[in-house]
Scaffold this motif. Sequence first.
Motif, PDB file in Angstrom:
ATOM      1  N   ARG A 228      28.797 -15.529  26.633  1.00 32.14           N
ATOM      2  CA  ARG A 228      28.259 -15.218  25.316  1.00 32.14           C
ATOM      3  C   ARG A 228      27.411 -16.354  24.760  1.00 32.14           C
ATOM      4  O   ARG A 228      26.502 -16.135  23.962  1.00 32.14           O
ATOM      5  CB  ARG A 228      29.400 -14.915  24.339  1.00 32.14           C
ATOM      6  CG  ARG A 228      30.140 -13.621  24.642  1.00 32.14           C
ATOM      7  CD  ARG A 228      31.276 -13.371  23.667  1.00 32.14           C
ATOM      8  NE  ARG A 228      32.399 -14.286  23.878  1.00 32.14           N
ATOM      9  CZ  ARG A 228      32.716 -15.291  23.083  1.00 32.14           C
ATOM     10  NH1 ARG A 228      31.992 -15.547  22.016  1.00 32.14           N
ATOM     11  NH2 ARG A 228      33.769 -16.059  23.340  1.00 32.14           N
ATOM     12  N   LYS A 273      19.506 -13.930  24.480  1.00 31.02           N
ATOM     13  CA  LYS A 273      19.181 -12.533  24.754  1.00 31.02           C
ATOM     14  C   LYS A 273      18.449 -11.901  23.570  1.00 31.02           C
ATOM     15  O   LYS A 273      18.811 -12.101  22.412  1.00 31.02           O
ATOM     16  CB  LYS A 273      20.480 -11.772  25.030  1.00 31.02           C
ATOM     17  CG  LYS A 273      20.321 -10.309  25.363  1.00 31.02           C
ATOM     18  CD  LYS A 273      21.684  -9.704  25.650  1.00 31.02           C
ATOM     19  CE  LYS A 273      21.566  -8.226  26.001  1.00 31.02           C
ATOM     20  NZ  LYS A 273      22.895  -7.636  26.312  1.00 31.02           N
ATOM     21  N   GLU A 282      24.347 -14.433  23.958  1.00 33.13           N
ATOM     22  CA  GLU A 282      24.041 -14.075  22.575  1.00 33.13           C
ATOM     23  C   GLU A 282      23.558 -15.281  21.783  1.00 33.13           C
ATOM     24  O   GLU A 282      22.820 -15.127  20.797  1.00 33.13           O
ATOM     25  CB  GLU A 282      25.288 -13.482  21.922  1.00 33.13           C
ATOM     26  CG  GLU A 282      25.775 -12.200  22.585  1.00 33.13           C
ATOM     27  CD  GLU A 282      27.130 -11.761  22.058  1.00 33.13           C
ATOM     28  OE1 GLU A 282      27.600 -12.359  21.054  1.00 33.13           O
ATOM     29  OE2 GLU A 282      27.726 -10.846  22.644  1.00 33.13           O
ATOM     30  N   GLU A 283      23.989 -16.480  22.193  1.00 31.09           N
ATOM     31  CA  GLU A 283      23.570 -17.717  21.521  1.00 31.09           C
ATOM     32  C   GLU A 283      23.111 -18.735  22.562  1.00 31.09           C
ATOM     33  O   GLU A 283      23.679 -18.810  23.649  1.00 31.09           O
ATOM     34  CB  GLU A 283      24.722 -18.341  20.724  1.00 31.09           C
ATOM     35  CG  GLU A 283      25.293 -17.495  19.614  1.00 31.09           C
ATOM     36  CD  GLU A 283      26.485 -18.181  18.961  1.00 31.09           C
ATOM     37  OE1 GLU A 283      26.507 -19.442  18.947  1.00 31.09           O
ATOM     38  OE2 GLU A 283      27.400 -17.478  18.502  1.00 31.09           O
TER      39      GLU A 283
END
Length: 464
Positions: A228, A273, A282-283
């Motif tokens: 993530r 992303k 995501e980060e």
Amino acid sequence: MSGFTDRVETALADRTLKIAVERTAGTAEAKRAVAVDAFPDFERARDRAAAIKDHVVANLGHYLEQFEANAVAAGATVHWARTADEACRIVIDLCKAAGAKSIARSKSMLGEEIGLPHALAEAGIGRIETDLAEHIIQLADERPSHIIWPAMHKTREQISALFKARHRTPHEEETIAAMAESARRELRTQMLGADVGISGANFLIADTGAVCTVTNEGNAELSLVPPRVHIVTAGIEKLVPSMAHATHMLRMLARSATGAALTQYTTFYTGPKRAGDHDGPEEMHIVLVDNGRTRMRAEGLAEMLRCIRCGACMNHCVVFRQIGGHAYGGTYPGPMGAVLTPVLDGLAASRELPSACTLNGKCQEVCPVKIPLPTLLRGWREKSWREGLEPTSMRAGIGLWAWVARRPALYRLGTGMAQRVLRLWGRNGWITSLPFAGGWTRHRDMPVPRGGTFMAQWKKQNRR
């Protein structure tokens, strides 16, 4: 950790270490020679590479600001760290904020420099090293001994025994392929299940805000794309102005490091992303680390900031080839380490490293960015002398030598006598032991002097 002399003594007495180092460094030296011969105008390419890095270092503030702006525009978050401790704190806080139970780390010498593995352990955050050599090092609970091949000090036989002792499903056949498959089984599930991926960066592209990683195993991609959160730790000197400049540096890096035209995996990460992307974190966080680099630029070591961490200087160093990397005691071994360790650990704690160099110049000869390593090492020696860090015995010995050297007749008499005495200790052309010189002859033989002294031969040559 023991002192430098003790570490060297241990390394010289380890015959298995010599075999392991020669297997890898010798192969790297031969492959680089072939790659350079096949590279048209390699010397001009070295000049350009040095000029690119010098330009960036001279305009570091401009390119750091440009990189930050473009990285943020691409969706990444940029953090700044003045020291190693500050960099580790930032990474630990990011891992905790992500609720990370496991992290996958792609090989990074900057991470080793700042002590990130120890910081993660102290914070109770489990990590898996995804590079094969770093996986070996983690299982053995050791430090890297080379910046490209961290486990080069281990033989294939030692690694086989380690895997059989530590892997859940170890290999049965004694082949490299079987051992690699064993590591793959051990690592892949953990890579894909990590909450956070941590990497270094081979280059930072200023005009796009992209981060470039170079690997030969694909572990970076597997350990950085699925999690993530992707955290990058990079020294501020890793910048290049554009993709065109990065491409040139990549050509120099691969040939100098492994003798290949290009590494198996060269990947550019530009932000996290985005909408429409099938995968990615995501980060994305980028931690830019100083840790003495601006001080190096201000104190006459700016040329060392050209370094692209290829390891060529180590592979060709006559000292490194004898003692391996651990004997140096710092994060970076070899000639580059002898320059960098006094910056990171202080000259008083590492003054023996510059003095261990023979100053033969081979490291500068093969450096893809033409770092004048012998000159920088002499600079550390001079500073050590000025600051009175050398032991009294050495200062007295050099003082005596200087007194004799200023008296040519006495000097020639002394060297002539020394040559005749040395011949008395020779057997079959070699000297295997000498009184008061056990440090020289304990692990090596010296050739018996032949002919006259240098000055005598010089005089004879000029009479012809």
